[in-house]
Each structure stands twice: as C-alpha cells, then as structure tokens.
Design a protein around this motif. Structure first.
Motif, PDB file in Angstrom:
ATOM      1  N   THR A   1       0.828  -1.207   0.000  1.00  0.00           N
ATOM      2  CA  THR A   1       0.000   0.000   0.000  1.00  0.00           C
ATOM      3  C   THR A   1       0.864   1.259   0.000  1.00  0.00           C
ATOM      4  OG1 THR A   1      -1.713  -1.205   1.199  1.00  0.00           O
ATOM      5  CG2 THR A   1      -1.825   1.203   1.243  1.00  0.00           C
ATOM      6  N   ILE A   2       1.911   1.264   0.799  1.00  0.00           N
ATOM      7  CA  ILE A   2       2.839   2.402   0.845  1.00  0.00           C
ATOM      8  C   ILE A   2       3.541   2.553  -0.501  1.00  0.00           C
ATOM      9  CG2 ILE A   2       4.944   3.268   1.939  1.00  0.00           C
ATOM     10  CD1 ILE A   2       2.603   3.368   3.822  1.00  0.00           C
ATOM     11  N   ARG A   3       3.927   1.425  -1.095  1.00  0.00           N
ATOM     12  CA  ARG A   3       4.631   1.457  -2.385  1.00  0.00           C
ATOM     13  C   ARG A   3       3.730   2.004  -3.499  1.00  0.00           C
ATOM     14  NH1 ARG A   3       6.353  -3.362  -2.122  1.00  0.00           N
ATOM     15  NH2 ARG A   3       4.878  -4.430  -3.458  1.00  0.00           N
ATOM     16  N   GLU A   4       2.477   1.594  -3.510  1.00  0.00           N
ATOM     17  CA  GLU A   4       1.567   2.075  -4.556  1.00  0.00           C
ATOM     18  C   GLU A   4       1.279   3.566  -4.396  1.00  0.00           C
ATOM     19  OE1 GLU A   4      -1.874  -0.403  -4.911  1.00  0.00           O
ATOM     20  OE2 GLU A   4      -0.699  -2.173  -5.451  1.00  0.00           O
ATOM     21  N   TYR A   5       1.227   4.020  -3.173  1.00  0.00           N
ATOM     22  CA  TYR A   5       1.085   5.461  -2.942  1.00  0.00           C
ATOM     23  C   TYR A   5       2.320   6.180  -3.486  1.00  0.00           C
ATOM     24  CZ  TYR A   5       0.107   9.809  -0.388  1.00  0.00           C
ATOM     25  OH  TYR A   5      -0.150  11.118  -0.050  1.00  0.00           O
ATOM     26  N   GLY A   6       3.491   5.627  -3.217  1.00  0.00           N
ATOM     27  CA  GLY A   6       4.731   6.211  -3.737  1.00  0.00           C
ATOM     28  C   GLY A   6       4.752   6.249  -5.251  1.00  0.00           C
ATOM     29  N   ALA A   7       4.187   5.217  -5.883  1.00  0.00           N
ATOM     30  CA  ALA A   7       4.148   5.184  -7.346  1.00  0.00           C
ATOM     31  C   ALA A   7       3.287   6.328  -7.887  1.00  0.00           C
ATOM     32  CB  ALA A   7       3.601   3.837  -7.818  1.00  0.00           C
ATOM     33  N   GLU A   8       2.208   6.659  -7.174  1.00  0.00           N
ATOM     34  CA  GLU A   8       1.379   7.789  -7.588  1.00  0.00           C
ATOM     35  C   GLU A   8       2.143   9.109  -7.437  1.00  0.00           C
ATOM     36  OE1 GLU A   8      -2.472   8.067  -5.917  1.00  0.00           O
ATOM     37  OE2 GLU A   8      -3.085   6.038  -6.514  1.00  0.00           O
ATOM     38  N   VAL A   9       2.942   9.180  -6.373  1.00  0.00           N
ATOM     39  CA  VAL A   9       3.762  10.375  -6.153  1.00  0.00           C
ATOM     40  C   VAL A   9       4.808  10.504  -7.258  1.00  0.00           C
ATOM     41  CG1 VAL A   9       5.487  11.420  -4.605  1.00  0.00           C
ATOM     42  CG2 VAL A   9       3.415  10.358  -3.658  1.00  0.00           C
ATOM     43  N   LEU A  10       5.362   9.367  -7.668  1.00  0.00           N
ATOM     44  CA  LEU A  10       6.434   9.361  -8.659  1.00  0.00           C
ATOM     45  C   LEU A  10       5.941   9.744 -10.054  1.00  0.00           C
ATOM     46  CD1 LEU A  10       9.412   8.579  -9.366  1.00  0.00           C
ATOM     47  CD2 LEU A  10       8.562   6.246  -9.762  1.00  0.00           C
ATOM     48  N   GLU A  11       4.718   9.365 -10.381  1.00  0.00           N
ATOM     49  CA  GLU A  11       4.213   9.497 -11.754  1.00  0.00           C
ATOM     50  C   GLU A  11       4.388  10.895 -12.348  1.00  0.00           C
ATOM     51  OE1 GLU A  11       0.218   8.303 -14.328  1.00  0.00           O
ATOM     52  OE2 GLU A  11       0.272   8.025 -12.163  1.00  0.00           O
ATOM     53  N   PRO A  12       3.987  11.959 -11.667  1.00  0.00           N
ATOM     54  CA  PRO A  12       4.124  13.286 -12.302  1.00  0.00           C
ATOM     55  C   PRO A  12       5.549  13.818 -12.327  1.00  0.00           C
ATOM     56  CG  PRO A  12       3.195  13.490 -10.089  1.00  0.00           C
ATOM     57  CD  PRO A  12       3.268  12.029 -10.383  1.00  0.00           C
ATOM     58  N   SER A  13       6.488  13.127 -11.679  1.00  0.00           N
ATOM     59  CA  SER A  13       7.863  13.640 -11.602  1.00  0.00           C
ATOM     60  C   SER A  13       8.632  13.453 -12.900  1.00  0.00           C
ATOM     61  CB  SER A  13       8.619  12.934 -10.469  1.00  0.00           C
ATOM     62  OG  SER A  13       8.911  11.582 -10.832  1.00  0.00           O
TER      63      SER A  13
END
Length: 784
Positions: free
Chosen positions: A344-356
C-alpha cells in the motif's frame, strides 16, 4: 488573588479507558512484548506504519493494566492537536486535574503525578515528536510511579525509551495453496471474518472464496485498517470483486467509522497523513523507492535512487528517517539488512512518482543495477561466495523479473533483457527458478530485437534449462542454431557452451559415447579461455557419462579432478555434483559404504545451496543404495522424499538421462516387490508434501521428530513446536524455518520464544542439545 491547589486527596477516581466497540483479534505476541517492556522501562512506544493497529493494542493494554495501578490508566488522544504549545494542557484536561490555578500546565502535571501510580497513554505522537519528548522526559523524571505508553509512527527518541515495533497481522502467502480451515488461523483472515460479519452476519471463508481471501489479506499487507475498510465493502461486493478492484484501492477503501478521525475513514487519508509528516526529500525518496517491487539492499538504493537532487551522501540519512517513520521496514538476516515497503505504501509512492517524469530513468537505473549484479555473479561464481550470491539473488527475484519485464517491453532494451536473462543462468538453474528462466528466455528469443551475439547466449542458456526440464527436442534445436551463430561469429567460447550442452542432450537421449566426445571437446576450449566454472560443470557431466560407459576408474579420476579444483577455489556447487557422481559410481561398482559416504557429503553441501536438482538426484541415489542393501522401508521413504523435491521443480529424474531413469525404475520395482505396491504408495503419499529441508533431514538420517524420532518421555512441546525445534537444531534461521513451513517469520519467532520458555533455555544452542539428547534416548530405547 492567585488560586491555590486543592489537596491531593480531593481528586476523584480515574475513569476506565474507553471501551472498544469491536472485538480484539490476535496480537498475542505483541501484547506479551508490550507488557514485558512495561516491566523493564517506564516509557514504551508502539511504533509502526499507519493503520497497523498501534492504538488498538494500546487500548487493550490499558484495559488489562488499569486494575494493577493504584491511580488507574488515562488516555490522551493527540491526533487532532495541531498547536504543540497546548500539549501539556491537553494532558491536564485528559487527566481531569481539579487545578483551576493559572500555573503552567506542565507544573500542574508534575505536582499531580509526583506521588501517584498510574499510566498515561499518549496516542498519535508522530506530528508532535519534539514536544512530546520534552514533556514525557520531564514527567518521568519527576514522577517515579508514572508509566507512559505512547503510539507513534516513529520513536520519541529519548533516553530509556522502550520501542515495540508493531508489524502487520500475520497473513497467508498467495504463492501457496490453502484450505479454508487452515487460513482462519492467520490474524489477517480472522480480522476480516470478524469485521465482515458486522455487515454480512453469515460471512465465512469457503473453498470457493479462500483464494480471494488470501489475495485480499496479502495485497492489503495485513494492515488492520485496510482490512476493516475492505470488510465494509462486503455489504455490496464479494471478496473476489474487491480483489479485482484493488488496483484502485485508494478510492475503493473508503467509508470507515463515521465517528473516527478523518484520516481513519479512508486509506488515502491515512497515508496522506504520513506523507505530510515527511520532508520534501523524504517524500522524493519515498516515491523513488516505489520502483522496487519487493525488498532491496543498500547498494541497490544508492545506485538506483542516488541522483540529483538526492546526493549519495544523504541517502542513508533519508532512509534512516523513513525507517523511523515506518514508511520503510527492515529485514535482518545476520549482518545482512534489507529494506521493503508495504504494498500500500509502495503504490502510494508510485502515484507520487508518476508526475515527476523520473519513472523511465529509475527503471533503467534499476535494470542496470541488477544487470551488473548478475554479471558479477557469473564472473565470481567459481569461488567461496556462491551460496550467499544465490541467497541474495533469490531475495532479489522480484526485482529481477521486474527488470526483465521493463526491458522486454521498452523499445531498444530487448537485447539487454536477453543479456540479463542469460547472465542469470545460475539463478535459474542452481536457485531453482527453472520455469521463470525458461519463460523469459523463450519470450525474448521469439523477438528479433537483439544482436546476434545476444541471441546466441540466450539460446544455449535456454537450452540448458530445457534439458533440466526434460525437453530434449526444444533444447537440441536451440543448440544447433547456437552452433551456427558461434561459427558465423567465430566465437569459440559460445561454441564450447553449445558443444557442452549438446553433450548432455546426447547423454539424455542414450548416446553416452557421443556425449563423452562432446564433453572432452568442450572442456578443452573452456580451459583455453580459463572458464573454470564451465570446466567444472563439464567435468562432472563427463564423469556421469563415463560411469554409464563402463569407465569406472576414469569416472572416479574425473570426479577427483573436479573435487580438487573446487576445493582449491572454495567452490561448492560443482563439487556437490561431483560428489554425487562419485557416490553413483561407487554404487554401480557394488561399494555401498563409499557410495553413501559421498552422497551424504554432497547432501550436506546442498543444505547450504538448496539446489533442488542436486538434492533430488542425491536423495534418489540414497534410495537406490538402501534398496540394494534390502533396506526397503528406507528406500521407499527416500524415493517419496525425492519425488516431493522433483514435484517442486516441475521435472523428474527422467530429464537427466535414460541411464539414470532406468536405475530409478529398477530400484522402484525392487522396492515394490519387497514391500508391496500399497505400502510403497502409502510411504510416497506420506512424504509427498515434504519441504526441501525436511527431505534433506530425512535423507541425512535426522527425520522430523514428530514422525519417527519421538522421545520415550512425553515432550513438553506441541507437535508444531517439536517440528520447529528440530529445524532449529539443524541450524536453520527463523526465516528459513518460516519459508520451509510456509509460515510468517513472526509466527516462527513466537514459537521459538515459547520453546525457550517451556524448556527454560536461554539460547538456540540449548535447543539443539536437547533435541540431540531426545534422539539419543529414542535410539537407545529402540535398540534396547
């Protein structure tokens, strides 16, 4: 006029901790740990990721502790407090202090607590760490009868603080099959069932939904809040439907308790809370870490994530802070430390990473890191670090598959994917990942987007795996093409590999003489290129062919050459195969004692490697040796154990050549004639689900105590504890035992602690000594 304090004896009776509205599920070990720590230190902090159940455990401890404390237990809820200056006043209010003076709230608390014996629960301290630490230290220093139980996503960081890390609930692995009856014993499943019955009273785990239940609990990481939110969805969805929609978990898992804090009503709000407590660089690293699909080590972190604006020197400090905040979890095996994020933490991080815009850069850096790692493994294979290299690659298996996946589906990267898949040859074969290796190599070979050289390498490695799986027709087609490529490129080294595996193909299909010729040719070329690892592999293969070509002395001489070379280099993988062939040769010569000695030596080496192929072949050999000595019960039991190992690999002895298969069939027939088909089938069925470790223990003459080595005196341990104690005695770590028995490491930790308590022991060494004495007593009883 200044107000005066009322006398201490005018203070009313403490209120009991607020009653929980739901039942408390599992957590026996955590409760025990917290209670023990509270007897050792006056400040205990429950630390863990959001939603893991820290508050629920604290409330349970509070309820169980209040009668043992003269002045009770008081709960101070801090989640909604934003003004740190009001911290002391909030505690004053929670304790119902009857002090109406205008004194500083902290002074009021000190005066009130000075002579009292009570516990304060400070719930949700993570956003007020510095102020909580200051107040707690002041109060504990002034009030010797005070105990404080805090919950936080990171420790308060003051002297004397006892830290209890609260992990997720125990969860069954979706990689294994489970029955409905068995999974209910996992905490995550028990919680799901309990909470589901609040909205669906007749809910239960059935054979129809057990797979979906297991997937749901695993993919939600065993986080209680996530499971409770999922349970509310069972009003309108089935478990399977929820699992199918988990890729949208942050919108699906909403609608919690209406009176709960806002961040406890949705999974996203819960993680937003953690994210907002991180610095900008911590948030950036959190996002970058989502590139790892599973656990990773420090080298991977530095190589993959260490680029601007995160400088390499800052990464360890940032990682440490994410660990402290429970965003990253640690896994320790001896001195080796790995890190991972909950899904769950990793998938949240993936959402954070996407616009970068960093995704492609990170994926390429990730792939290149594991490409270098695979190349180093091949380069250094012929040395003392083989077992460790295999273990690390197994831990990195998910990362390796992720690197292959991205490379195979990214324009211009297919050739590098083929290179990586080829370099992972020992991971596929010695590490027991034949199916994954074959699937990836064949998928890549179906494309044309790679260099001729890369294709040639992939062909012979894929052929090697195909031969291990008994697919001789596919293997020879690939090897013929590889030979053609080697001739075209003038690449003698590639040609030698093709020749070597053509030799195994010849042996497997009955052309023993032809295989000898090819092996000898390959050994000469490998030697010219100083490819010692390939020389050693070809040597034990040559010895096998010589054994079945009535060249016993030559075979033993070839084995001795391979063993001596291996010993000089500290190499063990090829050495274990050479010992197996030595045992095979002695057995065929009618020398059972020498055969058994060599086979057991090979098996002891394989305990370190866990190479399922050599293990299965060696246990097969020990079964044949037992049958030749008319020890048919042992022969049947060992044959069943070998069959269990073969089943795990997805292949069998037939794949390794007609001569070996014929010996296997002959031994099985001999055993069946002596015991009867029914008895042999029963023994085989009994051992059919054996783990690799259990099969090796049986073959080494140290079977599970619960099966055939029961002590004559009643053991104080349960059947499961006896099983675990035997594996401890074999030198297995808790993690290895967990993998062997398909349980969580935390469950095994708890079992080992109970074993030590029951036996009044202080160390694992004492467990091993006790097991040895039990076996000795049992042996003496049987012989008497």
């Amino acid at each position: 006029m200044q107000a005066t304090d009322p006398p201490a004896d005018s203070i009313g009776s403490p209120r009991p901790p607020r009653a929980a509205l739901t039942s408390f599920v599992g957590r026996r070990r955590e409760l025990s740990d917290v209670k023990r720590r509270l007897t050792e230190t006056r400040l205990v902090t429950l630390v863990g990721p959001g939603g893991v159940g820290k508050t629920r455990i604290a409330l349970e401890i509070a309820e169980r502790s209040r009668r043992g404390l003269r002045d009770g237990v008081w709960i101070v809820e801090l989640a909604s407090l934003r003004d740190a200056l009001r911290l002391s006043q909030v505690i004053v209010s929670a304790l119902d202090l009857p002090d109406q003076s205008n004194r500083d709230p902290l002074d009021k608390l000190v005066s009130f607590l000075l002579e009292r014996q009570l516990m304060i629960v400070l719930d949700n301290c993570e956003h007020l760490l510095q102020d909580c630490a200051r107040v707690v230290e002041t109060l504990l220093s002034a009030a010797p009868g005070l105990r404080i139980l805090a919950t936080s996503r990171e420790p308060l960081g003051i002297h004397g603080e006892g830290i209890c890390v609260i992990p997720p609930l125990t969860t069954p692995s979706a990689r294994h099959s489970h029955t409905a009856k068995a999974v209910i014993h996992y905490e995550a499943v028990s919680l799901l069932v309990d909470r589901a019955r609040h909205v669906l009273p007749d809910f239960e785990v059935t054979n129809e939904n057990v797979e979906a239940v297991v997937q749901l609990c695993e993919r939600l990481d065993g986080i209680p809040l996530a499971i409770e939110l999922a349970a509310t969805r069972l009003r309108s969805l089935s478990v399977t439907q929820i699992v199918e929609r988990l890729d949208k978990r942050f919108t699906l898992l909403t609608g919690g308790d209406r009176v709960a804090m806002p961040r406890q009503k949705t999974l996203r709000a819960l993680i937003d809370w953690s994210f907002d407590l991180c610095t900008e660089h911590e948030q950036l690293l959190w996002g970058r870490l989502s590139i790892f699909p599973d656990s990773f080590d420090l080298d991977a972190l530095e190589e993959v994530c260490g680029f601007a604006p995160l400088i390499a020197e800052s990464l360890i400090d940032l990682l440490d802070r994410l660990v402290a905040k429970s965003i990253v979890l640690t896994e320790r095996t001896g001195e080796r430390v790995r890190y991972r994020q909950l899904m769950t933490i990793r998938e949240y991080g993936a959402e954070v990473l996407e616009p970068s815009g960093e995704f492609s850069t990170l994926k390429r850096r990730h792939r290149d890191h594991y490409l270098r790692k695979a190349a180093v493994m091949v380069e250094r294979w012929c040395g003392p670090g083989q077992a460790d290299a295999l273990a690390v690659m197994t831990e990195d298996h998910a990362n390796l598959l992720s690197a292959l996946e991205w490379s195979a589906h990214t324009d211009g990267e297919t050739g590098t994917a083929a290179e990586l898949a080829s370099l992972l040859r020992y991971h596929w074969v010695a590490g027991g990942h034949l199916s994954d290796g074959r699937r990836w190599l064949d998928q890549l070979l179906d494309t044309e987007a790679m260099s001729t050289s890369q294709r040639g390498q992939a062909l012979w490695v894929s052929a090697w795996i195909a031969l291990m799986q008994g697919d001789t027709d596919d293997a020879v087609e690939k090897l013929i093409e590889c030979e053609e490529i080697a001739d075209t490129l003038g690449d003698r080294k590639m040609g030698a590999h093709a020749t070597q595996w053509r030799g195994l193909h010849d042996f497997a299909t009955g052309d023993v003489t032809g295989s000898i010729t090819r092996y000898e040719k390959a050994i000469k070329i490998h030697t010219d290129f100083a490819d010692t690892a390939s020389v050693l592999t070809a040597l034990f293969q040559l010895a096998s062919a010589q054994t079945y070509n009535a060249q016993d002395e030559a075979a033993l001489k070839t084995c001795r050459r391979a063993i001596e070379m291996s010993e000089q280099l500290g190499e063990q993988w090829n050495r274990s195969y050479a010992l197996w062939i030595t045992g095979l040769c002695h057995w065929r010569r009618g020398e059972p004692e020498s055969a058994k000695t060599a086979a057991l030596q090979a098996l002891r080496l394989e305990r370190v490697f866990k190479d399922s192929i050599c293990t299965a072949l060696t246990i097969e050999l020990l079964s044949w040796i037992a049958a030749s000595a008319a020890e048919f019960q042992t022969a049947a039991a060992l044959a069943g154990a070998a069959a269990a190992v073969w089943a795990g690999l997805g292949t069998d002895v037939k794949a390794f050549g007609q001569p070996l298969h014929q010996d296997s069939v002959h031994s099985a027939q001999k055993t069946s004639e002596a015991l009867g088909e029914h008895a042999v089938t029963a023994l085989a069925r009994r051992n059919a689900t054996m783990t690799l470790d259990a099969a090796v223990s049986l073959a080494l003459g140290r079977p599970d105590q619960t099966r055939s080595d029961k002590p004559t005196e009643k053991s104080p341990l349960t059947k499961r504890e006896n099983e675990i104690a035997n594996l401890v005695a074999e030198g297995l770590s808790n993690r290895a035992i967990a993998e062997s028995l398909v349980l969580s490491t935390r469950t095994i930790d708890g079992h080992v602690e109970r074993i030590l308590t029951k036996l009044d022991f202080a160390s694992r060494t004492q467990i091993a000594s006790w097991i040895a004495s039990q076996r000795g007593r049992s042996s003496r009883t049987r012989s008497g």
